[in-house]
Design an enzyme around this catalytic site. Structure first.
Site, PDB file in Angstrom:
ATOM      1  N   GLU A   1      27.923  78.667   4.824  1.00  0.00           N
ATOM      2  CA  GLU A   1      28.598  78.633   3.524  1.00  0.00           C
ATOM      3  C   GLU A   1      30.031  78.131   3.689  1.00  0.00           C
ATOM      4  OE1 GLU A   1      28.168  82.489   1.712  1.00  0.00           O
ATOM      5  OE2 GLU A   1      26.004  82.274   1.466  1.00  0.00           O
TER       6      GLU A   1
ATOM      7  N   HIS B   1      27.274  81.731  -3.971  1.00  0.00           N
ATOM      8  CA  HIS B   1      27.362  83.129  -3.531  1.00  0.00           C
ATOM      9  C   HIS B   1      28.078  83.985  -4.586  1.00  0.00           C
ATOM     10  CE1 HIS B   1      27.234  85.749   0.334  1.00  0.00           C
ATOM     11  NE2 HIS B   1      27.074  86.497  -0.746  1.00  0.00           N
TER      12      HIS B   1
END
Length: 529
Positions: free
Chosen positions: A261, A279
Site C-alpha cells: 500500500e 484502505h
C-alpha cells in the site's frame, strides 16, 4: 512530581486528549519525522500512533522510560511487538473501534459491485448516458458467503439479511449454536465458494490465511459471483485475482486492502470489473474517535500499572471486580516470595483458592511473576515481560485453582522450588470490607500480619528471651516496630517471627542480630508499593 510524558505522534481526535485527562504531559509530534521521533522518545512514558509512525527496535531502544505503545486502530504492522515485549513495553490497540465502519464499507462494496455505481458515475461525469451498459443485479434472495464469522462478519450478516439475502459462512472456530443464533448456515470453504453469489472475507492475516483465496479457490466460484476484501491485504492472492478478473472467470471484485500500500504498480488498477478504495475500513469520524478514546483509556490503565484488556502482548482480558483487589496483593506476595529465596527459582505454582476461582484469575499469575522479578532483575518488569523473564530463566510456572478454601474466603499462595532443592511458600488474603491485605502464611507457618513496606522475617530455635533481644536492638536503633507475630511448630522447635517496621534496617544491624539470636533465616523485605 513531574507528570508522565505522553506523545501523540499522529493526528487524533480532540476526544483522545480529553480522555487522557489532566494527569499527563501530552506532547504532539510528527511521528513520520524520524529524527523528531527518536529525539522525543527518551522521556516518553507512552506514545499514541496510527499507521504512519514506525515504532521499531531502534525506536523502542531509544525509549528507556516507555511503558506503552498505543495504536489507535487495529493493525500493528508498524509496531515491533516482539521488541516491545522483550523491553517490557505494553502494546495496545483498539480492536473493536472500526468494526461498524468496516462492516458498512463491505456492504458499500457489495452494492457498488451489484449496481456498477463507480463506473456509472464515471460514465455520466464524462458526459455519456449509457443506462443499458450498467444493468446490475438485486441482492434480494442472493447468497452471501462470509469467510470469518467474527464480530465484523456478524454485523454484515444482520445488515445483509435486511436485504433479504441468504447468509452462509465458513469459520472453523464458530459453533453451530452461534451460527444458528445468527441465522447463518455453516459450510466448508469449497462449498461456500461454489454456492455464493457474493463472497466477503474477514479473517486475520496469519501464515495459514495468507493467500487462502487463490487460483484453485477462485476457480470454484460462479462466473457471475463477486468477491470483496476489506480485511487484510494478501488474504486474496492478487496475481490469481487479476487473472480471474481479466479472463472474466468471475464477475468482479472489491478491494480496500492490498499486499503493498499504496498499490501504485498493481495491474488490478487497470481493470474495469473491480472497485478499489484506499484502505478506508476505519476512515470514518466515528471510528477514529472510538479508536483514539479507546487507546487513551488503555494508556491511563497501563501507566497506572494495571492490566489492559486491549493489550496484544499480555494475557489480559476483562478483569472482574471480584478479582481486581487480588492483583496488588499477589504482586506484593511475589516480592515477599522472592525476598525469601536464597537460590535461583526452578518452578513456581500460583495457587488460587476460594470463591474467586469462579472468575478468570489468570491475571493473578502475571501479577505474581511481576512481583517476583521486580526486585531481582535490573531491567524494568511489567505484566508484559514477566512471563518472558521466567522462560529465559528456565522456570516452570503453573496456575492452580481450587474452589475450596478452608480458613479464608479466598487464599492466594505462591509456592516454589529452588535450585538447592528447598521449597518456599507465602500466602495472603483480603480481610473485611476495606479489603485489608494480610500475610497469612510463610513456609508453612501460620501468621496474620498486615502487609507493609518494610518486613523483617526471622526463623530461629524457639527459646525464652529472643523477642527481648531483637526488641531491644530495634529500640536502640530508633526503628519502630509497627506489628509483630511469632509462629512456631512446637515449643522449643523452630519459630518464625514477622515484624513490620516503619523504616529500613541497616544490613550491619541485621547481621549483628542474626548472630545474636542464631537465626537460620533473617531477611528484610522491602515491598515496592
Amino acid at each position: 512530581m513531574a507528570k508522565p510524558i505522553v506523545l501523540i505522534a499522529e493526528e487524533l481526535s480532540p476526544a483522545t486528549v480529553e480522555a487522557l485527562g489532566p494527569d499527563f504531559d501530552v506532547r504532539s509530534i510528527d511521528g513520520t519525522d524520524r529524527a523528531t521521533l527518536l529525539a522525543s522518545l527518551p522521556e516518553a512514558s507512552a506514545i499514541l500512533i496510527r499507521s504512519a509512525t514506525q515504532v521499531d527496535q531502534e525506536a523502542i531502544s531509544a525509549a528507556p522510560n516507555l511503558k506503552v505503545i498505543a495504536r489507535a486502530g487495529v493493525g500493528l504492522d508498524n509496531v515491533d511487538v516482539k521488541a516491545a515485549t522483550t523491553a517490557g513495553v505494553m502494546v495496545v490497540n483498539a480492536p473493536t473501534s472500526n468494526i461498524v465502519s468496516a462492516a458498512e464499507l463491505t456492504v458499500g462494496h457489495i452494492l457498488s459491485l451489484a449496481r456498477f455505481l463507480p463506473a456509472a458515475h464515471e460514465s455520466l461525469a464524462a458526459g455519456t448516458w449509457k443506462r443499458s451498459k450498467f444493468t446490475g443485479v438485486e441482492l434480494f434472495e442472493k447468497t452471501i458467503g462470509i469467510i470469518g464469522l467474527g464480530r465484523i462478519g456478524a454485523l454484515i450478516t444482520v445488515r445483509l439479511q435486511a436485504f433479504g439475502m441468504n447468509v452462509v459462512a465458513y469459520d472453523p472456530y464458530v459453533t453451530a449454536t452461534r451460527a444458528q443464533q445468527l441465522g447463518v448456515t455453516l459450510l466448508p470453504l469449497d462449498e461456500l465458494l461454489k454456492t455464493s453469489d457474493f463472497i466477503t472475507i474477514h479473517m486475520p492475516k496469519t501464515p495459514e490465511t495468507t493467500g487462502m483465496i487463490s487460483t484453485d479457490q477462485l476457480a470454484l466460484m460462479k462466473p457471475t459471483a463477486f468477491i470483496v476484501n476489506v480485511a487484510r491485504g494478501g488474504l486474496i492472492d492478487e496475481d490469481a485475482l487479476f487473472a480471474a478478473l481479466k479472463s472474466k472467470r468471475i464477475a468482479g471484485a472489491g478491494l480496500d486492502v492490498f499486499v503493498h500500500e499504496p498499490p501504485t504498480d498493481s495491474p488490478l488498477l487497470g481493470l474495469d470489473n473491480i472497485v478499489l478504495t484506499p484502505h478506508l475500513g476505519a476512515s470514518t469520524d466515528e471510528a477514529q474517535e472510538k479508536a483514539g478514546v479507546s487507546v487513551a483509556r488503555s494508556v491511563r490503565l497501563a501507566l497506572d500499572g494495571e492490566l489492559v484488556p486491549d493489550a496484544v502482548n499480555v494475557a489480559g482480558g476483562v478483569i472482574d471486580s471480584t478479582v481486581r483487589p487480588g492483583i496488588p496483593l499477589i504482586e506484593k506476595l511475589g516480592q515477599v516470595f522472592a525476598g525469601l529465596a536464597g537460590s535461583p527459582l526452578t518452578s513456581v505454582d500460583v495457587e488460587i483458592r476460594g470463591e474467586i476461582v469462579e472468575f478468570d484469575v489468570s491475571v493473578l499469575k502475571l501479577a505474581a511473576l511481576k512481583g517476583i522479578f521486580s526486585n531481582i532483575v535490573s531491567e524494568s518488569v511489567s505484566y508484559v515481560n514477566a512471563p518472558l523473564l521466567a522462560e529465559q530463566r528456565g522456570m516452570t510456572v503453573r496456575l492452580v485453582t481450587d474452589p475450596v478454601s478452608e480458613e479464608y474466603r479466598n487464599l492466594l499462595t505462591i509456592r516454589g522450588s529452588l535450585s538447592d532443592g528447598s521449597q518456599i511458600s507465602v500466602s495472603g488474603t483480603l480481610v473485611g470490607t476495606k479489603q485489608t491485605e494480610k500475610l497469612v502464611e510463610i513456609n508453612g507457618y501460620d501468621v496474620e500480619v498486615p502487609l507493609a513496606q518494610h518486613l523483617i522475617v526471622m526463623i530461629y530455635t524457639d527459646r525464652p528471651g529472643i523477642v527481648a533481644i531483637y526488641g531491644k536492638a530495634f529500640g536502640e536503633a530508633s526503628i519502630n516496630i509497627a506489628g509483630m507475630q511469632v509462629a512456631r511448630t512446637k515449643a522449643g522447635g523452630q519459630a518464625l517471627s514477622v515484624l513490620t517496621v516503619d523504616s529500613p534496617v541497616p544490613e550491619a544491624m541485621l547481621e549483628k542480630l542474626r548472630k545474636a539470636i542464631d537465626a537460620s533465616l533473617l531477611r528484610e523485605i522491602d515491598i515496592v508499593q
